[in-house]
Design an enzyme around this catalytic site. Structure first.
Site, PDB file in Angstrom:
ATOM      1  CG  HIS A 101      -1.712   1.253   1.391  1.00  0.00           C
ATOM      2  ND1 HIS A 101      -2.942   1.439   0.792  1.00  0.00           N
ATOM      3  CD2 HIS A 101      -1.452   2.400   2.081  1.00  0.00           C
ATOM      4  CE1 HIS A 101      -3.407   2.639   1.095  1.00  0.00           C
ATOM      5  NE2 HIS A 101      -2.526   3.237   1.890  1.00  0.00           N
ATOM      6  CD  GLU A 102       2.045   3.365   3.600  1.00  0.00           C
ATOM      7  OE1 GLU A 102       2.258   4.478   3.077  1.00  0.00           O
ATOM      8  OE2 GLU A 102       1.024   3.116   4.266  1.00  0.00           O
ATOM      9  CG  HIS A 105       0.461   6.303  -0.496  1.00  0.00           C
ATOM     10  ND1 HIS A 105      -0.686   6.881  -0.997  1.00  0.00           N
ATOM     11  CD2 HIS A 105       0.105   5.719   0.678  1.00  0.00           C
ATOM     12  CE1 HIS A 105      -1.690   6.668  -0.158  1.00  0.00           C
ATOM     13  NE2 HIS A 105      -1.238   5.954   0.859  1.00  0.00           N
ATOM     14  CG  HIS A 109       5.731  11.509  -5.102  1.00  0.00           C
ATOM     15  ND1 HIS A 109       6.818  11.592  -4.257  1.00  0.00           N
ATOM     16  CD2 HIS A 109       5.581  12.761  -5.617  1.00  0.00           C
ATOM     17  CE1 HIS A 109       7.288  12.827  -4.252  1.00  0.00           C
ATOM     18  NE2 HIS A 109       6.560  13.546  -5.071  1.00  0.00           N
TER      19      HIS A 109
END
Length: 231
Positions: A101-102, A105, A109
């Site tokens: 999940h991270e 991100h 980006h």
């Protein structure tokens, strides 16, 4: 007039409080359950994150261990992925799901995902607004200053916008995570079910936060309507 901190408008917050409590219980239950289920490949959350980052050529994105439980996050300011102690070295399905999940991100980006760019841009403003909104509003309520109350409400609307834009950011990161885990084979199809359960439960906490923010706004507007006029 009833006391400011013990007024009937608190009833407006009860459904949101119940939802928030339920969401926290869901995420704790799901994370606890799948933290005990180890992935067949036996790779850790940090190893999974590294493999996924490298898939997108993000070799320069470091992965650091951070203290706490479920304190995992990607920091766009220094392009660093932070994994909590329970995720970094764990080989569980829950840890791999959270790590992915991270990474989602980080991919957002890299690809200039518009909602993430907007959220990152408004974070400093929202931070100041959220700290001033309630003090200004209740000062206005106490001294019958409708202008202060209106400023407090406007500042809190910024908090609402932040919560609204956070929802697509978080849901998209989870969608990317699940797809990446399946495409790379880091988790099998049956294991992905567990990762989804953890990420879906985590998503509920963001929904609950948004609902709470709307309930708070409703309370402010109700109080403004009742006591926002000068004598």
């Amino acid at each position: 007039m009833f006391p400011l901190f013990f007024d009937p408008t608190f009833v407006l917050l009860i459904p949101a409080v119940i939802l928030a409590f339920w969401a926290q219980m869901k995420v704790k239950t799901a994370y606890s359950e799948y933290s005990r289920v180890l992935s067949r490949k036996g790779i850790s959350g940090a190893q999974a994150a590294r493999a996924l980052l490298d898939q997108f050529g993000m070799y320069n994105v470091p992965i650091q261990r951070v203290a706490g439980n479920l304190t995992d996050h990607y920091d766009p300011r220094d392009r660093t992925l932070h994994l909590s102690e329970g995720v970094f070295n764990s080989t569980s399905i829950a840890a791999i799901g959270v790590a992915a999940h991270e990474v989602g991100h980080a991919v957002q980006h890299q690809k200039n995902y518009a909602p993430l760019k907007f959220r990152n841009a408004v974070v400093p403003v929202v931070g100041v607004g959220s700290s001033l909104a309630f003090p200004l509003f209740f000062l206005g309520l106490l001294f019958r200053g409708p202008l202060l109350m209106d400023i407090g409400i406007l500042l809190f609307v910024g908090v609402i916008i932040f919560h609204l834009v956070t929802l697509p950011v978080e849901f998209d990161a989870s969608t990317r995570a699940v797809k990446l885990l399946g495409d790379t084979g880091i988790l099998g199809s049956d294991e992905i079910t567990g990762a989804k359960a953890v990420l879906n439960a985590a998503a509920l906490t963001y929904v609950a936060a948004a609902v709470m923010a709307f309930a708070q706004l409703a309370r402010l507007l109700f109080l403004r309507g009742m006591f926002g006029h000068r004598d």
